[in-house]
Design a protein around this motif. Structure first.
Motif, mmCIF file in Angstrom:
data_model
loop_
_atom_site.group_PDB
_atom_site.id
_atom_site.type_symbol
_atom_site.label_atom_id
_atom_site.label_comp_id
_atom_site.label_asym_id
_atom_site.label_seq_id
_atom_site.Cartn_x
_atom_site.Cartn_y
_atom_site.Cartn_z
ATOM 1 N N SER A 331 0.820 -1.217 0.000
ATOM 2 C CA SER A 331 0.000 0.000 0.000
ATOM 3 C C SER A 331 0.853 1.265 0.000
ATOM 4 O O SER A 331 2.073 1.208 0.124
ATOM 5 C CB SER A 331 -0.873 0.008 1.260
ATOM 6 N N ASP A 332 0.168 2.382 -0.091
ATOM 7 C CA ASP A 332 0.780 3.687 0.170
ATOM 8 C C ASP A 332 -0.343 4.626 0.611
ATOM 9 O O ASP A 332 -1.516 4.342 0.351
ATOM 10 C CB ASP A 332 1.480 4.237 -1.082
ATOM 11 N N SER A 333 0.003 5.700 1.303
ATOM 12 C CA SER A 333 -1.043 6.609 1.773
ATOM 13 C C SER A 333 -0.530 8.041 1.862
ATOM 14 O O SER A 333 0.685 8.278 1.836
ATOM 15 C CB SER A 333 -1.574 6.163 3.133
ATOM 16 N N ALA A 334 -1.457 8.971 1.953
ATOM 17 C CA ALA A 334 -1.100 10.394 2.083
ATOM 18 C C ALA A 334 -2.258 11.125 2.733
ATOM 19 O O ALA A 334 -3.412 10.691 2.641
ATOM 20 C CB ALA A 334 -0.823 10.999 0.710
ATOM 21 N N MET A 335 -1.933 12.238 3.388
ATOM 22 C CA MET A 335 -2.978 13.091 3.950
ATOM 23 C C MET A 335 -3.178 14.285 3.017
ATOM 24 O O MET A 335 -2.213 14.879 2.549
ATOM 25 C CB MET A 335 -2.584 13.572 5.345
ATOM 26 N N LEU A 336 -4.442 14.621 2.793
ATOM 27 C CA LEU A 336 -4.759 15.628 1.791
ATOM 28 C C LEU A 336 -5.387 16.851 2.447
ATOM 29 O O LEU A 336 -6.381 16.731 3.168
ATOM 30 C CB LEU A 336 -5.712 15.044 0.753
ATOM 31 N N ALA A 337 -4.802 18.020 2.144
ATOM 32 C CA ALA A 337 -5.320 19.273 2.714
ATOM 33 C C ALA A 337 -6.652 19.634 2.095
ATOM 34 O O ALA A 337 -7.492 20.277 2.720
ATOM 35 C CB ALA A 337 -4.303 20.388 2.482
ATOM 36 N N SER A 338 -6.842 19.226 0.835
ATOM 37 C CA SER A 338 -8.097 19.533 0.145
ATOM 38 C C SER A 338 -8.270 18.520 -0.990
ATOM 39 O O SER A 338 -7.342 17.763 -1.298
ATOM 40 C CB SER A 338 -8.058 20.949 -0.435
ATOM 41 N N PHE A 339 -9.445 18.526 -1.597
ATOM 42 C CA PHE A 339 -9.704 17.589 -2.699
ATOM 43 C C PHE A 339 -10.562 18.298 -3.752
ATOM 44 O O PHE A 339 -11.739 17.972 -3.944
ATOM 45 C CB PHE A 339 -10.402 16.344 -2.150
ATOM 46 N N PRO A 340 -9.954 19.275 -4.439
ATOM 47 C CA PRO A 340 -10.718 20.038 -5.439
ATOM 48 C C PRO A 340 -10.950 19.218 -6.705
ATOM 49 O O PRO A 340 -10.530 18.072 -6.804
ATOM 50 C CB PRO A 340 -9.790 21.232 -5.714
ATOM 51 N N ASP A 341 -11.564 19.837 -7.701
ATOM 52 C CA ASP A 341 -11.868 19.150 -8.962
ATOM 53 C C ASP A 341 -10.640 18.508 -9.595
ATOM 54 O O ASP A 341 -10.726 17.397 -10.143
ATOM 55 C CB ASP A 341 -12.485 20.143 -9.954
ATOM 56 N N ALA A 342 -9.488 19.186 -9.499
ATOM 57 C CA ALA A 342 -8.269 18.625 -10.105
ATOM 58 C C ALA A 342 -7.864 17.332 -9.393
ATOM 59 O O ALA A 342 -7.313 16.420 -10.015
ATOM 60 C CB ALA A 342 -7.141 19.651 -10.032
ATOM 61 N N ALA A 343 -8.147 17.239 -8.092
ATOM 62 C CA ALA A 343 -7.837 16.011 -7.353
ATOM 63 C C ALA A 343 -8.788 14.895 -7.783
ATOM 64 O O ALA A 343 -8.387 13.732 -7.924
ATOM 65 C CB ALA A 343 -7.938 16.260 -5.854
ATOM 66 N N VAL A 344 -10.046 15.263 -8.005
ATOM 67 C CA VAL A 344 -11.017 14.269 -8.503
ATOM 68 C C VAL A 344 -10.521 13.717 -9.837
ATOM 69 O O VAL A 344 -10.499 12.492 -10.057
ATOM 70 C CB VAL A 344 -12.420 14.904 -8.651
ATOM 71 N N ASP A 345 -10.074 14.605 -10.724
ATOM 72 C CA ASP A 345 -9.572 14.172 -12.033
ATOM 73 C C ASP A 345 -8.397 13.210 -11.865
ATOM 74 O O ASP A 345 -8.328 12.176 -12.533
ATOM 75 C CB ASP A 345 -9.102 15.381 -12.864
ATOM 76 N N ALA A 346 -7.464 13.561 -10.966
ATOM 77 C CA ALA A 346 -6.269 12.722 -10.764
ATOM 78 C C ALA A 346 -6.660 11.359 -10.204
ATOM 79 O O ALA A 346 -6.131 10.324 -10.630
ATOM 80 C CB ALA A 346 -5.294 13.438 -9.816
ATOM 81 N N PHE A 347 -7.590 11.342 -9.264
ATOM 82 C CA PHE A 347 -8.045 10.082 -8.656
ATOM 83 C C PHE A 347 -8.692 9.190 -9.730
ATOM 84 O O PHE A 347 -8.424 7.987 -9.810
ATOM 85 C CB PHE A 347 -9.036 10.397 -7.529
ATOM 86 N N ILE A 348 -9.532 9.808 -10.578
ATOM 87 C CA ILE A 348 -10.220 9.032 -11.627
ATOM 88 C C ILE A 348 -9.202 8.464 -12.625
ATOM 89 O O ILE A 348 -9.309 7.311 -13.046
ATOM 90 C CB ILE A 348 -11.279 9.910 -12.336
ATOM 91 N N ALA A 349 -8.193 9.268 -12.954
ATOM 92 C CA ALA A 349 -7.173 8.783 -13.908
ATOM 93 C C ALA A 349 -6.452 7.560 -13.344
ATOM 94 O O ALA A 349 -6.142 6.620 -14.065
ATOM 95 C CB ALA A 349 -6.176 9.907 -14.214
ATOM 96 N N GLU A 350 -6.193 7.547 -12.035
ATOM 97 C CA GLU A 350 -5.432 6.441 -11.432
ATOM 98 C C GLU A 350 -6.298 5.239 -11.079
ATOM 99 O O GLU A 350 -5.822 4.106 -11.102
ATOM 100 C CB GLU A 350 -4.716 6.923 -10.154
ATOM 101 N N ALA A 351 -7.560 5.470 -10.701
ATOM 102 C CA ALA A 351 -8.354 4.367 -10.140
ATOM 103 C C ALA A 351 -9.702 4.189 -10.819
ATOM 104 O O ALA A 351 -10.480 3.325 -10.426
ATOM 105 C CB ALA A 351 -8.568 4.619 -8.644
ATOM 106 N N GLY A 352 -9.970 4.996 -11.832
ATOM 107 C CA GLY A 352 -11.283 4.952 -12.488
ATOM 108 C C GLY A 352 -11.425 3.782 -13.445
ATOM 109 O O GLY A 352 -10.505 2.978 -13.613
ATOM 110 N N PRO A 353 -12.580 3.702 -14.120
ATOM 111 C CA PRO A 353 -12.872 2.553 -14.971
ATOM 112 C C PRO A 353 -11.886 2.384 -16.127
ATOM 113 O O PRO A 353 -11.697 1.263 -16.604
ATOM 114 C CB PRO A 353 -14.290 2.836 -15.480
#
Ligand SMILES: Cc1cc2nc3c(=O)[nH]c(=O)nc-3n(C[C@H](O)[C@H](O)[C@H](O)COP(=O)(O)OP(=O)(O)OC[C@H]3O[C@@H](n4cnc5c(N)ncnc54)[C@H](O)[C@@H]3O)c2cc1C
Length: 477
Positions: A331-353
């Motif tokens: 695993s790996d982990s991180a703490m996030l100060a915020s989760f704006p739209d750009a973070a949503v995009d990054a998350f979807i690119a890495e873990a999306g369908p």
């Protein structure tokens, strides 16, 4: 205690040194080559190959003290471990001259309704403590897994299903009993050894072997809790809605968000087997109507499964469906100060369908509320200064697969690095990290000073070590 440990000690002398422990505590010590050694050293995370100089399985605080004294006299150090959920960073530091003290034989859990606490021994996992509290119509601040050790979880913080209302579990500790560096058993609470009590609540396993913990029970008998589930194809709208809602949600709700790729495993329920899913689970400390009100935005996205309902509080220990009994994990982990739209995009690119990731889960835990506020009388880690903590992980069936899963988990955290708060939540850090990054610079010197006071010879080895502070101010392990 007269033996000063030499950090340059030749590890090849350790097997001989470990002979000093043979036959100790009724024979509950296993040395390399003994028939019981491999079973005794096996951690919950079975991907981790920890090979200490000896493994001790004490059955009481007195036996823990004996092991610490004899290990010191033999020139060995001691690593406390209850289950080995976080064995990775400990093993990575090298255990050649270390006696692993596994507290897994010390598992009692007794509720005391008069004092409003549960008292457990140092190796107790959450499930028996949850059951002990539930017998009195109460709840305790457990996490998502029934077999995580209360000691490691509570000493590292502890984010559970009531966290945004009631804070980190470590703030609910009322006392700990610890065998410290000179082999003595001390109690630490708000008035007895208050410095140690401050340091150990968030400072982890560097201060000694915890033989007992006491913590508050809360008047919670039932909860409005459950999960919402969609196919992974719906990740984008669901994540955008959740990420925008979560930071502003009231304290009474705590949720977790996961993009999951579940294997075709026969022991998974049929509705989950082989599926790629979005899962939001959580709990509301409030009425059913209040729960429905808080979930309305997510329900409008028409989940294919919605199990939110009033349930017994004790059932929450399995809400997240965490693996039990041991698993190979990376695993790996991180703490996030915020989760704006750009973070949503990054998350979807890495873990999306459309991603080719093999991560079993890409998770976001909702922080904020009481988790973000300082706790009066709390320890060194009384709050988490972030909106979310992310955790990517998967099954490390072989070392090669483990390396790939770890690399993919690192890719997820790197993609979210622009939103990182620069800190670590050590309970979720399953690889070696800079322990200092979990705390403010202002408390670090105090923390290392307390380590020096209770463990002047550096007896204890932790997964996320707090070093000693030498008189010259130079930190050392
Ligand atoms: C499946 C899973 C689910 C999880 N869910 C949550 C969650 O919901 N919330 C959350 O906050 N965390 C969660 N965690 C993280 C978990 O809190 C950490 O892994 C924690 O370190 C586990 O404690 P342990 O005692 O079980 O593990 P161990 O590996 O036994 O211990 C970890 C460290 O804690 C210290 N320690 C343990 N026992 C003692 C003792 N008796 N005396 C002194 N020091 C000791 C030692 O330094 C040890 O190296 C989860 C982890 C997993 C793998």
């Amino acid at each position: 205690m007269t033996i000063e440990l030499d950090p340059t000690q030749d590890p090849t002398t350790s097997p001989r040194a470990a002979e000093a422990l043979r036959g100790l505590i009724g024979g509950h010590v296993h040395l390399p080559g003994d028939p019981g050694y491999d079973a005794a050293r096996l951690p919950w995370n079975v991907a981790i190959d920890q090979r200490p100089a000896a493994v001790a399985l004490p059955r009481s605080a007195a036996e823990v003290a004996t092991v610490v004294r004899v290990a010191a006299e033999a020139g060995l150090r001691v690593a406390p471990q209850s289950t080995g959920h976080n064995a990775g960073p400990l093993a990575a530091r090298g255990l050649d001259d270390v006696v692993l003290v596994r507290t897994s034989e010390m598992t009692s859990a007794i509720a005391d309704p008069v004092r409003g606490i549960v008292r457990v021994e140092g190796g107790t996992t959450w499930e028996p403590a949850v059951a002990a509290a539930a017998a009195h119509g109460k709840a305790v601040l457990h996490g998502s897994s029934p077999d995580v050790g209360i000691a490691g979880y509570s000493l590292g913080g502890g984010i559970g299903w009531y966290a945004r209302k009631l804070g980190l579990a470590t703030n609910s500790l009322t006392a700990v009993e610890v065998v410290i560096g000179d082999g003595s058993l001390v109690r630490a609470d708000a008035t007895t050894n208050p410095e140690l009590f401050w340091a150990i609540r968030g400072g982890g396993g560097s201060f000694g072997v915890v033989t007992a913990l006491e913590f508050r029970m809360y008047d919670i008998e039932t909860v409005y809790a459950g999960m919402l589930m969609w196919d992974l194809a719906h990740l984008e709208p669901v994540l955008r809605e959740w990420a925008a809602w979560a930071p502003t949600a009231p304290d009474e709700i705590t949720t977790a968000f996961r993009a999951m790729r579940l294997p075709e495993m026969p022991d998974l329920p049929e509705f989950l087997r082989g599926r790629q899913l979005v899962v939001i689970d959580g709990a509301v400390l409030g009425s059913d109507d209040r729960g429905a009100e808080l979930l309305a935005g997510l329900r409008a996205l028409r989940p294919e499964l919605d199990t939110f309902a009033r349930v017994p509080a004790k059932s929450l220990v399995r809400l997240h469906m965490d693996p039990e009994g041991g698993a190979p994990f990376a695993s790996d982990s991180a703490m996030l100060a915020s989760f704006p739209d750009a973070a949503v995009d990054a998350f979807i690119a890495e873990a999306g369908p459309d991603s080719t990731t093999s991560l079993l889960m890409a998770e976001l835990r909702q922080l904020g509320g009481a988790l973000g506020r300082p706790h009066e009388g709390g320890g060194v880690l009384s709050r988490l200064d972030a909106q979310f903590v992310t955790f990517g992980g998967g099954i490390a069936a072989t070392p090669e697969i483990g390396a790939r899963v770890h690399a993919e988990a690192v890719r997820l955290t790197e993609a979210l690095a622009p939103f990182d708060n620069g800190r670590q939540y050590l309970n979720f850090a399953e690889n070696p990290v800079d322990t200092r990054s979990a705390y403010g610079a202002d408390v670090w010197t105090q923390l290392t000073g307390i380590r020096s006071a209770v463990d002047p010879h550096g007896m204890f080895v932790a997964n996320h070590p707090v070093p000693r502070l030498y008189e010259g101010g130079r930190p050392t392990a």
